[in-house]
Scaffold this motif. Structure first.
Motif, PDB file in Angstrom:
ATOM      1  N   TYR A 205       0.827  -1.194   0.000  1.00 30.62           N
ATOM      2  CA  TYR A 205       0.000   0.000   0.000  1.00 30.62           C
ATOM      3  C   TYR A 205       0.865   1.248   0.000  1.00 30.62           C
ATOM      4  O   TYR A 205       0.623   2.210  -0.732  1.00 30.62           O
ATOM      5  CB  TYR A 205      -0.891  -0.080   1.239  1.00 30.62           C
ATOM      6  N   ASN A 206       1.922   1.174   0.828  1.00 34.49           N
ATOM      7  CA  ASN A 206       2.830   2.317   0.896  1.00 34.49           C
ATOM      8  C   ASN A 206       3.516   2.555  -0.436  1.00 34.49           C
ATOM      9  O   ASN A 206       3.689   3.702  -0.873  1.00 34.49           O
ATOM     10  CB  ASN A 206       3.887   2.100   1.974  1.00 34.49           C
ATOM     11  N   LYS A 207       3.889   1.424  -1.063  1.00 33.60           N
ATOM     12  CA  LYS A 207       4.547   1.550  -2.357  1.00 33.60           C
ATOM     13  C   LYS A 207       3.616   2.238  -3.349  1.00 33.60           C
ATOM     14  O   LYS A 207       3.992   3.189  -4.042  1.00 33.60           O
ATOM     15  CB  LYS A 207       4.928   0.156  -2.878  1.00 33.60           C
ATOM     16  N   LEU A 208       2.362   1.733  -3.318  1.00 36.72           N
ATOM     17  CA  LEU A 208       1.368   2.315  -4.221  1.00 36.72           C
ATOM     18  C   LEU A 208       1.168   3.790  -3.926  1.00 36.72           C
ATOM     19  O   LEU A 208       1.059   4.616  -4.828  1.00 36.72           O
ATOM     20  CB  LEU A 208       0.038   1.571  -4.071  1.00 36.72           C
ATOM     21  N   LYS A 209       1.130   4.073  -2.616  1.00 38.73           N
ATOM     22  CA  LYS A 209       0.912   5.448  -2.201  1.00 38.73           C
ATOM     23  C   LYS A 209       2.038   6.345  -2.704  1.00 38.73           C
ATOM     24  O   LYS A 209       1.806   7.443  -3.231  1.00 38.73           O
ATOM     25  CB  LYS A 209       0.874   5.489  -0.675  1.00 38.73           C
ATOM     26  N   GLU A 210       3.234   5.793  -2.527  1.00 44.82           N
ATOM     27  CA  GLU A 210       4.405   6.553  -2.955  1.00 44.82           C
ATOM     28  C   GLU A 210       4.323   6.850  -4.456  1.00 44.82           C
ATOM     29  O   GLU A 210       4.554   7.960  -4.915  1.00 44.82           O
ATOM     30  CB  GLU A 210       5.654   5.717  -2.645  1.00 44.82           C
ATOM     31  N   ARG A 211       3.952   5.784  -5.160  1.00 44.21           N
ATOM     32  CA  ARG A 211       3.836   5.904  -6.621  1.00 44.21           C
ATOM     33  C   ARG A 211       2.787   6.953  -6.973  1.00 44.21           C
ATOM     34  O   ARG A 211       3.022   7.839  -7.801  1.00 44.21           O
ATOM     35  CB  ARG A 211       3.441   4.531  -7.181  1.00 44.21           C
ATOM     36  N   LEU A 212       1.653   6.844  -6.285  1.00 40.29           N
ATOM     37  CA  LEU A 212       0.565   7.786  -6.519  1.00 40.29           C
ATOM     38  C   LEU A 212       1.024   9.202  -6.214  1.00 40.29           C
ATOM     39  O   LEU A 212       0.731  10.147  -6.949  1.00 40.29           O
ATOM     40  CB  LEU A 212      -0.616   7.415  -5.624  1.00 40.29           C
ATOM     41  N   HIS A 213       1.718   9.295  -5.106  1.00 43.51           N
ATOM     42  CA  HIS A 213       2.228  10.591  -4.702  1.00 43.51           C
ATOM     43  C   HIS A 213       3.088  11.196  -5.798  1.00 43.51           C
ATOM     44  O   HIS A 213       2.932  12.361  -6.184  1.00 43.51           O
ATOM     45  CB  HIS A 213       3.048  10.422  -3.421  1.00 43.51           C
ATOM     46  N   GLN A 214       3.971  10.341  -6.310  1.00 43.21           N
ATOM     47  CA  GLN A 214       4.849  10.821  -7.382  1.00 43.21           C
ATOM     48  C   GLN A 214       4.031  11.251  -8.583  1.00 43.21           C
ATOM     49  O   GLN A 214       4.260  12.311  -9.176  1.00 43.21           O
ATOM     50  CB  GLN A 214       5.815   9.721  -7.800  1.00 43.21           C
ATOM     51  N   LEU A 215       3.051  10.384  -8.899  1.00 43.35           N
ATOM     52  CA  LEU A 215       2.253  10.668 -10.080  1.00 43.35           C
ATOM     53  C   LEU A 215       1.440  11.937  -9.924  1.00 43.35           C
ATOM     54  O   LEU A 215       1.374  12.774 -10.816  1.00 43.35           O
ATOM     55  CB  LEU A 215       1.303   9.499 -10.363  1.00 43.35           C
ATOM     56  N   VAL A 216       0.824  12.061  -8.758  1.00 40.84           N
ATOM     57  CA  VAL A 216      -0.125  13.159  -8.577  1.00 40.84           C
ATOM     58  C   VAL A 216       0.587  14.450  -8.201  1.00 40.84           C
ATOM     59  O   VAL A 216       0.284  15.516  -8.733  1.00 40.84           O
ATOM     60  CB  VAL A 216      -1.175  12.773  -7.521  1.00 40.84           C
ATOM     61  N   MET A 217       1.520  14.328  -7.276  1.00 36.39           N
ATOM     62  CA  MET A 217       2.074  15.533  -6.690  1.00 36.39           C
ATOM     63  C   MET A 217       3.217  16.130  -7.513  1.00 36.39           C
ATOM     64  O   MET A 217       3.318  17.352  -7.627  1.00 36.39           O
ATOM     65  CB  MET A 217       2.585  15.268  -5.274  1.00 36.39           C
ATOM     66  N   ASN A 218       4.062  15.279  -8.029  1.00 37.88           N
ATOM     67  CA  ASN A 218       5.246  15.819  -8.671  1.00 37.88           C
ATOM     68  C   ASN A 218       4.938  16.494  -9.996  1.00 37.88           C
ATOM     69  O   ASN A 218       5.569  17.480 -10.362  1.00 37.88           O
ATOM     70  CB  ASN A 218       6.292  14.728  -8.867  1.00 37.88           C
ATOM     71  N   LYS A 219       3.950  15.907 -10.653  1.00 41.70           N
ATOM     72  CA  LYS A 219       3.506  16.560 -11.891  1.00 41.70           C
ATOM     73  C   LYS A 219       2.873  17.883 -11.493  1.00 41.70           C
ATOM     74  O   LYS A 219       2.087  17.948 -10.549  1.00 41.70           O
ATOM     75  CB  LYS A 219       2.500  15.626 -12.576  1.00 41.70           C
ATOM     76  N   LYS A 220       3.218  18.897 -12.147  1.00 37.84           N
ATOM     77  CA  LYS A 220       2.705  20.224 -11.778  1.00 37.84           C
ATOM     78  C   LYS A 220       1.212  20.272 -12.036  1.00 37.84           C
ATOM     79  O   LYS A 220       0.759  20.411 -13.167  1.00 37.84           O
ATOM     80  CB  LYS A 220       3.427  21.309 -12.603  1.00 37.84           C
ATOM     81  N   ASP A 221       0.483  20.072 -10.977  1.00 43.30           N
ATOM     82  CA  ASP A 221      -0.967  20.104 -11.130  1.00 43.30           C
ATOM     83  C   ASP A 221      -1.421  21.545 -11.092  1.00 43.30           C
ATOM     84  O   ASP A 221      -1.294  22.232 -10.084  1.00 43.30           O
ATOM     85  CB  ASP A 221      -1.597  19.294  -9.984  1.00 43.30           C
ATOM     86  N   LYS A 222      -1.941  21.967 -12.181  1.00 41.81           N
ATOM     87  CA  LYS A 222      -2.364  23.367 -12.280  1.00 41.81           C
ATOM     88  C   LYS A 222      -3.577  23.626 -11.386  1.00 41.81           C
ATOM     89  O   LYS A 222      -3.834  24.727 -10.959  1.00 41.81           O
ATOM     90  CB  LYS A 222      -2.723  23.680 -13.745  1.00 41.81           C
ATOM     91  N   LYS A 223      -4.298  22.521 -11.187  1.00 39.94           N
ATOM     92  CA  LYS A 223      -5.542  22.718 -10.453  1.00 39.94           C
ATOM     93  C   LYS A 223      -5.298  22.996  -8.977  1.00 39.94           C
ATOM     94  O   LYS A 223      -6.078  23.687  -8.333  1.00 39.94           O
ATOM     95  CB  LYS A 223      -6.416  21.477 -10.593  1.00 39.94           C
ATOM     96  N   ILE A 224      -4.228  22.403  -8.458  1.00 38.70           N
ATOM     97  CA  ILE A 224      -3.990  22.604  -7.038  1.00 38.70           C
ATOM     98  C   ILE A 224      -3.614  24.054  -6.826  1.00 38.70           C
ATOM     99  O   ILE A 224      -2.527  24.495  -7.195  1.00 38.70           O
ATOM    100  CB  ILE A 224      -2.867  21.678  -6.527  1.00 38.70           C
ATOM    101  N   ALA A 225      -4.524  24.807  -6.300  1.00 41.37           N
ATOM    102  CA  ALA A 225      -4.255  26.230  -6.149  1.00 41.37           C
ATOM    103  C   ALA A 225      -5.212  26.818  -5.142  1.00 41.37           C
ATOM    104  O   ALA A 225      -6.226  26.225  -4.807  1.00 41.37           O
ATOM    105  CB  ALA A 225      -4.440  26.935  -7.483  1.00 41.37           C
ATOM    106  N   MET A 226      -4.822  27.998  -4.663  1.00 40.10           N
ATOM    107  CA  MET A 226      -5.718  28.723  -3.797  1.00 40.10           C
ATOM    108  C   MET A 226      -6.057  30.034  -4.496  1.00 40.10           C
ATOM    109  O   MET A 226      -5.179  30.768  -4.924  1.00 40.10           O
ATOM    110  CB  MET A 226      -5.067  28.994  -2.449  1.00 40.10           C
ATOM    111  N   ASP A 227      -7.339  30.224  -4.612  1.00 40.91           N
ATOM    112  CA  ASP A 227      -7.804  31.446  -5.242  1.00 40.91           C
ATOM    113  C   ASP A 227      -8.350  32.323  -4.136  1.00 40.91           C
ATOM    114  O   ASP A 227      -9.362  32.013  -3.510  1.00 40.91           O
ATOM    115  CB  ASP A 227      -8.891  31.065  -6.266  1.00 40.91           C
ATOM    116  N   ILE A 228      -7.608  33.389  -3.848  1.00 43.82           N
ATOM    117  CA  ILE A 228      -7.986  34.215  -2.703  1.00 43.82           C
ATOM    118  C   ILE A 228      -8.039  35.670  -3.127  1.00 43.82           C
ATOM    119  O   ILE A 228      -7.255  36.114  -3.966  1.00 43.82           O
ATOM    120  CB  ILE A 228      -7.000  33.978  -1.543  1.00 43.82           C
ATOM    121  N   LEU A 229      -9.005  36.413  -2.601  1.00 39.47           N
ATOM    122  CA  LEU A 229      -9.173  37.810  -2.992  1.00 39.47           C
ATOM    123  C   LEU A 229      -8.002  38.638  -2.501  1.00 39.47           C
ATOM    124  O   LEU A 229      -7.323  39.298  -3.253  1.00 39.47           O
ATOM    125  CB  LEU A 229     -10.485  38.346  -2.418  1.00 39.47           C
TER     126      LEU A 229
END
Lengths: 618, 453
Positions: A205-229
């Motif tokens: 599970y940890n391995k998978l998590k790590e992999r997922l982490h790499q896949l999801v987090m390392n790729k510059k996700d444009k969506k992950i953002a905070m839109d604040i006034l």
């Protein structure tokens, strides 16, 4: 013996007399008197005997029968009936004396035999009944034996069965134990297996998590953002500080410092609490000790008079302790140094107190045996009132002291709080401490004064009680006197007076109590004696010196009133219902005896709430 | 007692602000903020999707609305209605969101518990915390808001990290001797951290703020263990409810057990007051509150019986999460009472006297107890059972109130206002406020009663 006297004819008796005389003269037999009696008694039978013998002996064969009898008698060892022949040729003559003797002997024998027979018969009878009894006993015992044997067999059987069962149970137990062991082993192995599996799975599970982490987090996700006034200020008004490598370490140190400070504060707080608790306990201990000493000191002399070695020494210890106690500093010493002393002294005092209380108990039981003394009731009430008052006073004093203490502690605490300023303030603190110490000793003295006052108060109360008692007694006697005087010239209400006098002997004390309770009803209206008399009567008639009955009735009344109140409120609520909600529920207390208080309070709550609801109707 | 009108609500999202002035509630994708006293709508915010979670910031200035399905968090300001903030977790997903105690940071847990993202509302900075543990209660803040403890899992071992909330610095990091850590909870004084293991093992560990292990407690082995844990507000006691139907109270000096409270179905002590809710035929009276007569003669129960048995549930033991053990426990605010519920006697609430360490009262309801909560100001317990009634218990007694309104208002949950004067009653899609009497009125009423008796 009287019988034969009446039956025998005088002729015969005279004859027998002569015979007896004769026999006594000739033979001087020791049994002559008895034989005479026997002879005489057998006389009524003589006729029958005569007739019987007549068949045996007739006119014709006298000689033969006599010889026959002679022969018979001689064979039985009796002397011959014939006179001893002087010559062969001469005819042997019948010796009457011998005949009579023989007859007598025979009769005696007969009599003896009869007696013996009778004895034997009775014995036989007795033996027979004995025999019967024994036989029945025997049969009964036999039955018993049989039943017990049967019982024994039954018990043996049961024993066997139980043993069998026991064996089975043992076997079962063993099996169960084995089973438990097995199951435990299984559980343990399963647990290890499970843990192992879990670990394996978790690794995957940890391995998978790590992999997922790499896949999801390392790729510059444009969506992950905070839109604040616009960014808002910090809650504490500070600006966010930049973190650099240099400040990191100092931050860390500062955090550590703060953490330790918090921990230290917590520990200090706890220590303070413990100290306070300790001080409180010490105070209690001190007070107890003081009270003990004050309690025990008045009876110091008594045990000394009764020459008792052990108590004598202990008392001297108490005195020592009293001396010790004056040194107040003792209490400020650390516990270790005084512990032994303290515990020892307290133990000693406790022993004295215990013995004292036991003594008192004995006295009380003695008093109980002697009978109730109603005098105590009055004095006790007074005492209670007095002690209550005093306790209240003490409470107030204590509270005052406590608040003062608290203030002092607060002052101290504030002094401690700020550690940067504490250094500066240290010098002031010392001064303050000195001052506080002075104040402290002042307070202590005040406290002591209070104690003394309290003691004097109690003494005064006791004295007051005694005086009061005496006064009551005096008044009672005076009243009695008055009444006695009154009865002499008041004849109109003789009935009442009589009644009263009948009661007065027994309920004298009751009257007294009644008066003491209602001092406003002074019996100064002696002139019109009857009303007073009546009132007294009514009061003395219930004849219940204790107030418990009265209290009961009062409590009953109060209960009733509360119930009434509740009922009323329940009725009040009904019309003012919150729109159309019809509750079909109720609370029932599964109340047990002794839980009524809860119910009561429950009711009171219901009352209050319902009341409020009524008020709050929209 | 007074009730407000009924307002709409969805997913039981209704919360009083920490300062007690406002009440936030959600209807689908709308967030409504009302004044507590007038119940007038102060603000109305519209979110992008159905709201699944709301939380007030500690200073009552902001409200966080989480939409887990979309991985979105929207923050609204009460002071500036035009201010807006939207946090998108993107493809990482979102399973939990909460405020930090300072009210300027938001902690978002991503799906699969990959990491926790700490978003700041003051600066652009974003921090990540890796390896958070997926467990029941893995994140806890001290009451003063200074420290955060976080349960972590690395290499099949449990760890606890303590962070300083002001700058998110790691203060302490230590491994715990647990098989599978389930929950962590700070003591109210913020100096002791309770850590308990999975239900398969009865184990509770107590750590100091600096990471030292203070004590370990285990009551038994080889059986299902801890189900619930609660600190007393004074930090003096730690109540541990377990699957064996007992609550064990640990003290704060030696961390040893002081006493254990069993929850048997039969109550033998005749001194214990048992309040049993009973169905009453409607024609008997319209009284809103009906108490048994003081001598308890007319109840349906055999009152003279010294033994009282409660309705029990036969638990299904071959399924996960069996309905046994102490599932709910809560201390009263003054730490004098402890309310508990045994899950296989779901209709009953036990109230324990902590001063005397004994059972004080038992309340048996007609239906299973859904929730209970103590009044924040006084020892008064509010209970709801999913029916249309609200039940209140105090040491003085017990009462039930019908919630007015057409149709049945099934009270599923409740929350007290911090003043203890009112509470919000939540049903599936409505909520209303219940105003309790003020102290003064009670005082006068009590005095009146006292005068009568």
């Amino acid at each position: 013996m009287g019988d034969w006297m009446t039956v025998t004819d005088p002729g015969l008796s005279s004859e027998s007399k002569t015979i007896s005389q004769y026999t006594s003269e000739t033979k001087m037999s020791p049994s002559s008197l008895y034989s005479q009696q026997v002879l005489c008694s057998s006389i009524p039978l003589s006729k029958n005997v005569h007739s019987f013998f007549s068949a045996f002996c007739t006119e014709d064969n006298i000689e033969q029968s006599i010889s026959y009898l002679d022969q018979e008698l001689t064979t039985f060892g009796f002397p011959s009936l014939y006179e001893e022949s002087k010559g062969k040729e001469t005819k042997r003559e019948l010796n009457i004396v011998a005949v009579l003797n023989c007859m007598n002997e025979l009769l005696v024998l007969q009599r003896k035999n009869l007696l013996a027979q009778e004895n034997v018969e009775t014995q036989n009878l007795k033996l027979g009944s004995d025999m019967d009894h024994l036989q029945s006993c025997y049969s009964k015992l036999k039955e018993q034996l049989e039943t017990s044997r049967r019982e024994m067999i039954g018990l043996q059987e049961r024993d066997r069965q139980l043993q069998c069962k026991n064996r089975n149970l043992h076997q079962l137990l063993k099996n169960e134990k084995d089973e438990v062991q097995k199951l435990q082993n299984i559980i343990a192995s399963r647990a290890t297996q499970y843990n192992h599996d879990m670990k394996r799975k978790e690794r995957e599970y940890n391995k998978l998590k790590e992999r997922l982490h790499q896949l999801v987090m390392n790729k510059k996700d444009k969506k992950i953002a905070m839109d604040i006034l616009n960014y808002v200020g910090r809650a504490d008004g500070k600006r966010g500080s930049w973190r650099t490598g240099k400040t990191e370490a100092s931050f860390f140190l500062r955090n550590e410092d703060e953490m330790y400070k918090i921990l230290l504060n917590d520990y200090e707080y706890r220590q303070k609490q413990i100290l306070m608790e300790n001080a409180e306990l010490k105070k209690v201990l001190q007070q107890m000790k003081k009270e003990m000493i004050s309690l025990l000191s008045p009876q110091k002399k008594k045990p000394r008079e009764r020459v008792d070695d052990s108590t004598g020494t202990v008392i001297s210890d108490v005195e020592e302790d009293a001396g010790e106690l004056s040194r107040e500093s003792m209490w400020d010493l650390s516990c270790e140094t005084v512990r032994e002393q303290l515990t020892n002294s307290i133990r000693k005092q406790w022993r004295i107190l215990k013995s004292h209380v036991e003594k008192l108990d004995n006295q009380v039981s003695k008093v109980h045996l002697e009978g109730f003394n109603d005098e105590d009731v009055i004095s006790r009430q007074d005492h209670e009132q007095e002690t209550e008052k005093l306790e209240l006073e003490i409470q107030q004093c204590k509270e005052m002291i406590k608040t003062q203490q608290q203030l002092l502690q607060q002052q101290l605490a504030t002094a401690y709080d700020d550690d940067t300023t504490s250094l500066l303030r240290d010098c002031y603190l010392l001064e303050e401490k000195e001052r506080l110490k002075e104040e402290w000793s002042l307070f202590k003295e005040q406290k002591k004064n209070f104690e003394r006052e309290r003691r004097s108060f109690t003494e005064a109360a006791i004295r007051l009680g005694l005086e009061r008692k005496a006064f009551e007694e005096e008044r009672a006697s005076w009243l009695k006197q008055q009444f006695l005087n009154m009865t002499t010239f008041d004849h109109q209400n003789s009935e009442n007076v009589k009644l009263f006098s009948a009661f007065s002997g027994s309920s004298d004390w009751d009257n007294l109590i009644v008066h003491s309770r209602q001092p406003q009803k002074k019996p100064h209206s002696v002139s019109n004696g009857s009303p007073v008399c009546m009132s007294k009567l009514t009061k003395s008639l219930p004849a219940s010196p204790s107030t418990s009955d009265f209290c009961q009735t009062r409590s009953c009344i109060s209960e009733h009133s509360s119930i009434n109140v509740l009922n009323i409120t329940a009725e009040e609520i009904k019309p003012n219902q919150v729109g159309g909600e019809c509750t079909n529920q109720k609370w029932s207390v599964a109340s047990r005896p002794g839980s009524q208080e809860g119910c009561y309070s429950g009711c009171s709550l219901s009352y209050t709430n319902s009341h409020v609801e009524k008020d709050d109707l929209p | 007692m007074n009730f407000s009108e009924v307002f709409k609500l969805s997913s039981l999202l209704c919360k009083f602000s920490p300062d007690g002035k406002y009440l936030a509630s959600c209807v689908q994708y709308r967030l409504v903020v009302r004044d507590v006293n007038t119940l007038q709508i102060l603000q109305l915010y519209t979110c992008l999707d159905q709201i699944q979670h709301i939380e007030w910031s500690a200073d009552s200035l902001f409200i966080l609305c989480a939409m887990y399905k979309r991985g979105l968090v929207q923050v609204w300001s009460l002071e500036q209605p035009e201010w807006h903030c939207k946090i998108d977790e993107g493809s990482a997903g979102l399973v939990a969101s909460c405020w930090s105690p300072d009210g300027r940071h938001i902690l978002n847990t991503t799906e699969f518990h990959l990491r926790i993202t700490v978003w700041s509302l003051c600066t652009k900075s974003v921090s990540y915390i890796k390896y958070p543990k997926a467990c029941l209660q893995g994140i806890t803040f001290t009451r003063d808001g200074r420290y955060m403890a976080l349960a972590e899992r690395r290499d099949c071992k449990d760890y606890v990290s303590i962070f300083v909330c002001s700058d998110w610095q790691l203060l302490r990091h230590f491994d715990t001797d647990t098989q599978d850590l389930t929950g962590i909870e700070w003591a109210p004084n913020g100096c002791v951290l309770a850590v308990w293991d999975t239900c398969l093992e009865y184990k509770i560990l107590l750590y100091s703020l600096d990471g030292r292990l203070l004590s370990t407690y285990s009551a038994y082995e080889w059986s299902l263990g801890i189900k619930s844990v609660a600190w007393s507000p004074s930090s003096q006691f730690l109540a541990v409810g377990s699957y064996d139907g007992k609550v064990r109270i640990l003290n704060h000096v030696t961390w040893k057990m002081i006493t254990e409270f069993g929850h048997p179905a039969a109550i033998n002590d005749p001194k214990i007051v048992v309040y049993k809710e009973a169905e009453k035929s409607p024609q008997l009276g319209l009284g809103c509150l009906s108490f048994p007569p003081p001598r308890a003669g007319a109840g349906p129960l055999p009152s003279s019986e010294s033994k009282f048995s409660l309705q029990t549930l036969k638990p299904v033991t071959d399924r996960a999460n069996p309905k046994i053990g102490i599932g709910m426990l809560a201390f009263s605010p003054d730490s004098y009472f402890l309310a508990t519920r045994n899950d296989n006697i779901p209709n009953a609430v036990w109230v324990w006297d902590i001063q005397k360490l004994r059972l004080f009262a038992v309340l048996e309801q007609l239906s299973p107890v859904r929730a209970f909560q103590w009044d924040p100001q006084q020892p008064r317990l509010a209970i709801c059972t999913g029916g249309s009634r609200l039940y209140l218990w105090s040491p003085a007694g017990c009462m039930s109130v019908q919630v007015p309104g057409e149709g049945d208002f099934a009270v599923l949950s409740l929350c007290w206002h911090l003043s203890g004067d009112s509470m919000a009653l939540l049903s599936k899609d409505h909520f209303c406020l219940c105003f309790l009497e003020t102290e003064a009125v009670v005082g006068t009423a009590c005095r009146q009663l006292g005068g009568h008796t």
